[in-house]
Scaffold this motif. Sequence first.
Motif, PDB file in Angstrom:
ATOM      1  N   GLY A   1       3.631   4.733  -5.941  1.00 24.93           N
ATOM      2  CA  GLY A   1       4.472   5.493  -4.601  1.00 24.93           C
ATOM      3  C   GLY A   1       4.964   3.858  -3.995  1.00 24.93           C
ATOM      4  O   GLY A   1       6.485   4.141  -3.881  1.00 24.93           O
ATOM      5  N   ARG A   2       3.723   2.841  -4.202  1.00 24.75           N
ATOM      6  CA  ARG A   2       4.549   1.965  -3.412  1.00 24.75           C
ATOM      7  C   ARG A   2       4.930   1.309  -4.268  1.00 24.75           C
ATOM      8  O   ARG A   2       6.646   0.366  -3.744  1.00 24.75           O
ATOM      9  N   VAL A   3       4.955   0.624  -5.501  1.00 27.53           N
ATOM     10  CA  VAL A   3       5.915  -0.066  -6.223  1.00 27.53           C
ATOM     11  C   VAL A   3       7.028   0.343  -6.510  1.00 27.53           C
ATOM     12  O   VAL A   3       7.969   0.073  -6.537  1.00 27.53           O
ATOM     13  N   ALA A   4       7.599   1.808  -6.923  1.00 29.33           N
ATOM     14  CA  ALA A   4       8.726   3.169  -6.657  1.00 29.33           C
ATOM     15  C   ALA A   4       9.248   2.334  -5.768  1.00 29.33           C
ATOM     16  O   ALA A   4      10.861   2.071  -5.611  1.00 29.33           O
ATOM     17  N   PHE A   5       8.824   2.422  -4.081  1.00 28.67           N
ATOM     18  CA  PHE A   5       9.174   1.827  -2.920  1.00 28.67           C
ATOM     19  C   PHE A   5       9.696   0.267  -3.086  1.00 28.67           C
ATOM     20  O   PHE A   5      11.046   0.602  -2.821  1.00 28.67           O
TER      21      PHE A   5
ATOM     22  N   TRP B   1      11.801   5.887 -12.658  1.00 31.88           N
ATOM     23  CA  TRP B   1      11.879   5.083 -11.998  1.00 31.88           C
ATOM     24  C   TRP B   1      12.145   3.568 -13.343  1.00 31.88           C
ATOM     25  O   TRP B   1      11.891   3.907 -13.796  1.00 31.88           O
ATOM     26  N   SER B   2      12.835   3.064 -12.586  1.00 33.76           N
ATOM     27  CA  SER B   2      13.682   1.622 -13.744  1.00 33.76           C
ATOM     28  C   SER B   2      13.311   0.118 -12.857  1.00 33.76           C
ATOM     29  O   SER B   2      14.007   0.092 -11.672  1.00 33.76           O
ATOM     30  N   THR B   3      13.041  -0.327 -12.754  1.00 32.97           N
ATOM     31  CA  THR B   3      12.666  -1.850 -12.778  1.00 32.97           C
ATOM     32  C   THR B   3      14.037  -2.694 -12.593  1.00 32.97           C
ATOM     33  O   THR B   3      14.270  -3.241 -11.589  1.00 32.97           O
ATOM     34  N   LEU B   4      14.598  -2.443 -13.686  1.00 31.94           N
ATOM     35  CA  LEU B   4      16.029  -2.985 -13.967  1.00 31.94           C
ATOM     36  C   LEU B   4      16.629  -2.023 -13.951  1.00 31.94           C
ATOM     37  O   LEU B   4      17.163  -1.101 -14.735  1.00 31.94           O
ATOM     38  N   ALA B   5      18.204  -2.596 -13.843  1.00 32.71           N
ATOM     39  CA  ALA B   5      19.545  -1.516 -14.063  1.00 32.71           C
ATOM     40  C   ALA B   5      20.384  -2.782 -14.361  1.00 32.71           C
ATOM     41  O   ALA B   5      20.578  -3.963 -14.595  1.00 32.71           O
ATOM     42  N   ILE B   6      21.463  -2.099 -15.370  1.00 34.67           N
ATOM     43  CA  ILE B   6      22.067  -3.234 -16.318  1.00 34.67           C
ATOM     44  C   ILE B   6      23.706  -2.622 -15.793  1.00 34.67           C
ATOM     45  O   ILE B   6      24.057  -1.109 -15.840  1.00 34.67           O
TER      46      ILE B   6
ATOM     47  N   LEU C   1       9.849  -2.054   4.486  1.00 37.45           N
ATOM     48  CA  LEU C   1      10.554  -1.561   5.517  1.00 37.45           C
ATOM     49  C   LEU C   1      10.431  -2.372   6.806  1.00 37.45           C
ATOM     50  O   LEU C   1       9.479  -3.074   6.699  1.00 37.45           O
ATOM     51  N   GLU C   2      11.328  -2.366   7.365  1.00 36.26           N
ATOM     52  CA  GLU C   2      11.227  -3.782   8.004  1.00 36.26           C
ATOM     53  C   GLU C   2      11.636  -3.350   9.711  1.00 36.26           C
ATOM     54  O   GLU C   2      12.851  -2.497   9.729  1.00 36.26           O
ATOM     55  N   ASP C   3      11.395  -2.911  11.085  1.00 39.42           N
ATOM     56  CA  ASP C   3      11.172  -2.476  12.281  1.00 39.42           C
ATOM     57  C   ASP C   3      11.115  -1.257  12.169  1.00 39.42           C
ATOM     58  O   ASP C   3      12.531  -0.745  13.059  1.00 39.42           O
ATOM     59  N   GLY C   4      10.964  -0.416  11.332  1.00 35.95           N
ATOM     60  CA  GLY C   4      10.439   1.103  10.813  1.00 35.95           C
ATOM     61  C   GLY C   4      11.780   1.654  10.958  1.00 35.95           C
ATOM     62  O   GLY C   4      11.925   2.655  10.580  1.00 35.95           O
ATOM     63  N   GLU C   5      12.776   0.677   9.977  1.00 34.91           N
ATOM     64  CA  GLU C   5      13.249   0.931   9.172  1.00 34.91           C
ATOM     65  C   GLU C   5      13.478   0.700   7.711  1.00 34.91           C
ATOM     66  O   GLU C   5      13.049  -0.546   7.039  1.00 34.91           O
ATOM     67  N   ILE C   6      13.838   1.033   6.754  1.00 30.64           N
ATOM     68  CA  ILE C   6      14.069   0.995   5.161  1.00 30.64           C
ATOM     69  C   ILE C   6      15.019   0.012   5.076  1.00 30.64           C
ATOM     70  O   ILE C   6      16.169   0.195   5.054  1.00 30.64           O
ATOM     71  N   ARG C   7      14.917  -1.506   4.349  1.00 27.89           N
ATOM     72  CA  ARG C   7      16.330  -1.818   4.020  1.00 27.89           C
ATOM     73  C   ARG C   7      16.333  -2.483   2.469  1.00 27.89           C
ATOM     74  O   ARG C   7      15.127  -2.983   1.730  1.00 27.89           O
ATOM     75  N   GLU C   8      17.125  -2.616   2.148  1.00 31.09           N
ATOM     76  CA  GLU C   8      17.210  -3.287   0.316  1.00 31.09           C
ATOM     77  C   GLU C   8      17.792  -4.034   0.572  1.00 31.09           C
ATOM     78  O   GLU C   8      18.472  -4.581   1.173  1.00 31.09           O
ATOM     79  N   ARG C   9      17.498  -4.871  -0.409  1.00 32.81           N
ATOM     80  CA  ARG C   9      18.397  -6.505  -0.876  1.00 32.81           C
ATOM     81  C   ARG C   9      18.094  -6.291  -2.740  1.00 32.81           C
ATOM     82  O   ARG C   9      17.812  -5.828  -3.432  1.00 32.81           O
TER      83      ARG C   9
ATOM     84  N   SER D   1      16.813   5.820  -2.621  1.00 32.58           N
ATOM     85  CA  SER D   1      15.827   4.777  -1.511  1.00 32.58           C
ATOM     86  C   SER D   1      16.019   6.024  -0.014  1.00 32.58           C
ATOM     87  O   SER D   1      14.811   6.571   0.390  1.00 32.58           O
ATOM     88  N   PHE D   2      16.213   7.393  -0.791  1.00 30.20           N
ATOM     89  CA  PHE D   2      16.816   8.926  -0.370  1.00 30.20           C
ATOM     90  C   PHE D   2      15.444   9.465  -0.496  1.00 30.20           C
ATOM     91  O   PHE D   2      15.143  10.594   0.916  1.00 30.20           O
ATOM     92  N   LEU D   3      14.568   8.734  -0.799  1.00 31.00           N
ATOM     93  CA  LEU D   3      13.374  10.153  -1.418  1.00 31.00           C
ATOM     94  C   LEU D   3      12.074   9.271  -0.905  1.00 31.00           C
ATOM     95  O   LEU D   3      10.957   9.659  -0.921  1.00 31.00           O
ATOM     96  N   PHE D   4      12.622   8.088   0.526  1.00 33.82           N
ATOM     97  CA  PHE D   4      12.144   7.468   0.966  1.00 33.82           C
ATOM     98  C   PHE D   4      11.842   7.592   2.439  1.00 33.82           C
ATOM     99  O   PHE D   4      13.492   8.142   2.705  1.00 33.82           O
ATOM    100  N   THR D   5      11.274   7.894   3.265  1.00 36.67           N
ATOM    101  CA  THR D   5      11.344   8.212   4.950  1.00 36.67           C
ATOM    102  C   THR D   5      10.164   6.717   5.461  1.00 36.67           C
ATOM    103  O   THR D   5       9.411   6.155   4.694  1.00 36.67           O
ATOM    104  N   PRO D   6      11.213   6.001   6.346  1.00 36.82           N
ATOM    105  CA  PRO D   6      10.073   4.940   7.059  1.00 36.82           C
ATOM    106  C   PRO D   6       8.164   5.936   6.895  1.00 36.82           C
ATOM    107  O   PRO D   6       7.330   5.333   7.095  1.00 36.82           O
ATOM    108  N   GLU D   7       8.338   7.175   7.665  1.00 38.93           N
ATOM    109  CA  GLU D   7       6.338   7.778   8.411  1.00 38.93           C
ATOM    110  C   GLU D   7       6.075   7.963   7.040  1.00 38.93           C
ATOM    111  O   GLU D   7       5.287   8.214   7.158  1.00 38.93           O
ATOM    112  N   SER D   8       6.721   8.197   5.205  1.00 34.42           N
ATOM    113  CA  SER D   8       5.915   8.356   4.174  1.00 34.42           C
ATOM    114  C   SER D   8       5.888   7.305   3.017  1.00 34.42           C
ATOM    115  O   SER D   8       4.621   7.119   3.005  1.00 34.42           O
ATOM    116  N   VAL D   9       6.640   6.047   3.705  1.00 37.95           N
ATOM    117  CA  VAL D   9       5.695   5.029   3.277  1.00 37.95           C
ATOM    118  C   VAL D   9       4.434   4.053   2.874  1.00 37.95           C
ATOM    119  O   VAL D   9       3.181   4.192   2.041  1.00 37.95           O
ATOM    120  N   ALA D  10       3.659   4.446   4.603  1.00 38.60           N
ATOM    121  CA  ALA D  10       2.744   4.200   4.496  1.00 38.60           C
ATOM    122  C   ALA D  10       1.318   4.544   3.397  1.00 38.60           C
ATOM    123  O   ALA D  10       0.427   4.329   3.455  1.00 38.60           O
TER     124      ALA D  10
END
Length: 183
Positions: A49-53, A65-70, A131-139, A34-43
Amino acid sequence: MSALKLPRAIRLDPSDGFVFRKAAEPGEWLVTGSFLFTPESVAGLDTKGRVAFRSGFLGIDSFGWSTLAIVTEVKVEEREQATAQLAGQFVDKLGAPNLAAARAAAEEEVAFAASLCDHPAQTLLALHRTLEDGEIRERFRTLMPRGDTPKDAFRAFEFVETDGEDEPEEHVDLMQLIKDAPR
């Protein structure tokens, strides 16, 4: 004392090679990236790049990039090597000012990745970044074998929320999808 664990790249199909600009190699250690992305860069991201994000874990060695981790048990020496390698990448690829600063950042990233592995070894992890309310959120979600489903139901895994969110649990019934598919 519980075993040390880290996420490792896994490919269940070849799709990572198509959806990401560069795919992580199966078996390499991962961090969220996630450190490779900023809220400003996402758009300004292109499709890959959007898939990676949205759904990518970052490979420490390849910066792919990897979709899944084990979830994988790791020796102290392997964790140290992964941290040193990530610190080197921070200097080489991201222009960190020196190895000491890069090492501190790498230790934080590897520690966070390890915190995601509080599950049995071989548990699959998936990431959804928004990207929610200008912040990057991970689930983060775990994909775990279902023990209570008949063998002919084709439900090998289900998504289980792991970050304490109060969102509905997702279930995928492949048999029903096949039955409902247009012919």
